[in-house]
Design a protein around this motif. Structure first.
Motif, mmCIF file in Angstrom:
data_model
loop_
_atom_site.group_PDB
_atom_site.id
_atom_site.type_symbol
_atom_site.label_atom_id
_atom_site.label_comp_id
_atom_site.label_asym_id
_atom_site.label_seq_id
_atom_site.Cartn_x
_atom_site.Cartn_y
_atom_site.Cartn_z
ATOM 1 N N GLN A 1 16.349 49.145 88.394
ATOM 2 C CA GLN A 1 15.837 50.182 89.289
ATOM 3 C C GLN A 1 14.878 51.128 88.569
ATOM 4 N N LEU B 1 11.574 49.346 87.917
ATOM 5 C CA LEU B 1 10.793 49.252 89.158
ATOM 6 C C LEU B 1 10.189 50.600 89.523
ATOM 7 N N LEU B 2 10.961 51.651 89.382
ATOM 8 C CA LEU B 2 10.449 52.996 89.662
ATOM 9 C C LEU B 2 9.301 53.347 88.723
ATOM 10 N N MET C 1 7.334 51.346 87.015
ATOM 11 C CA MET C 1 6.148 50.519 87.273
ATOM 12 C C MET C 1 5.441 50.973 88.544
ATOM 13 N N ALA C 2 6.205 51.342 89.573
ATOM 14 C CA ALA C 2 5.589 51.818 90.816
ATOM 15 C C ALA C 2 4.827 53.115 90.575
ATOM 16 N N ILE C 3 5.404 54.013 89.814
ATOM 17 C CA ILE C 3 4.726 55.277 89.514
ATOM 18 C C ILE C 3 3.489 55.018 88.670
ATOM 19 N N TRP D 1 1.727 52.322 88.456
ATOM 20 C CA TRP D 1 0.730 51.588 89.231
ATOM 21 C C TRP D 1 0.082 52.466 90.299
ATOM 22 N N SER D 2 0.897 53.265 91.004
ATOM 23 C CA SER D 2 0.363 54.013 92.143
ATOM 24 C C SER D 2 -0.421 55.253 91.754
#
Length: 159
Positions: free
Chosen positions: A25, A28-29, A31-33, A35-36
Motif C-alpha cells: 500500500q 502504491l501510494l 508511486m501514485a504521488i 507520478w501524479s
C-alpha cells in the motif's frame, strides 16, 4: 485457530502479513504521488517513514483487536485512536500553541515522529540523527504494541 503456535508466533504471523500488505500500500501510494504531482525528494526515505508509521498503526490495531470482545467494538474504537493522533500533533495545531501537557502527549503519538521525519527531510541540511532517532522510536513503538498484543491475548487465554 492458532494452528498449534505459541502466542508470540501467532501474533507475529498476523503482523507479518499485515506488514507486507502495508508495504504494498505504501509503495502504491508513493508511486501514485510521485507520478501524479512529480514530487522531487527522498522517495526511499519517505517510503520507509510511511511504512514504519503504518507498522505502528498495524500494531495499535492488533492491540485494539486483542482488547475488543466483538468486532463492532474494535471498529468503534478506531476513530478514538485516530483523532488524538491528529489533534495532538503539529499537523492540526501549531507547536507554539501547545501546552506542556499537549507537548508531552504528542511524543507518544506515532504521527508526531513521522511528521518530524518529513519536516527534517524537507530541510536543506538534513539532520540524519533526528531521522534515524525518529525511525528508532517508530520501531520501538511498534515493538511495544506487538508485545502488548501478545500479553493481552495471553491474559485472555487464562480466563
Amino acid at each position: 485457530r492458532m494452528f498449534g503456535l505459541g502466542m508470540a508466533p501467532y501474533v507475529w504471523s498476523k503482523f507479518r502479513v499485515l506488514a507486507e500488505l502495508a508495504l504494498v500500500q505504501v509503495l502504491l501510494l508513493q508511486m501514485a504521488i510521485e507520478w501524479s504531482i512529480n514530487v522531487q525528494g527522498w522517495f526511499l526515505l519517505h517510503t520507509v517513514t510511511l511504512w514504519l508509521s503504518t507498522l505502528c498503526g498495524v500494531g495499535l490495531g492488533l492491540v485494539v483487536s486483542a482488547l475488543a470482545k466483538r468486532q463492532e467494538r474494535a471498529v468503534g474504537a478506531i476513530p478514538l485512536l485516530i483523532l488524538p493522533q491528529i489533534l495532538f500533533s503539529e499537523v492540526a495545531i501549531p507547536k507554539d500553541l501547545f501546552s506542556d501537557v499537549v507537548a508531552t502527549v504528542e511524543k507518544f503519538m506515532p504521527v508526531h515522529w513521522a511528521h518530524r521525519i518529513f519536516v527534517e527531510l524537507a530541510e536543506v541540511e538534513v539532520g540524519w540523527m533526528k531521522v534515524l532517532g525518529s525511525w528508532g522510536i517508530l520501531i520501538v513503538m511498534t515493538g511495544v504494541f506487538f508485545g502488548l498484543t501478545v500479553l493481552i491475548l495471553l491474559k485472555k487465554r487464562e480466563f
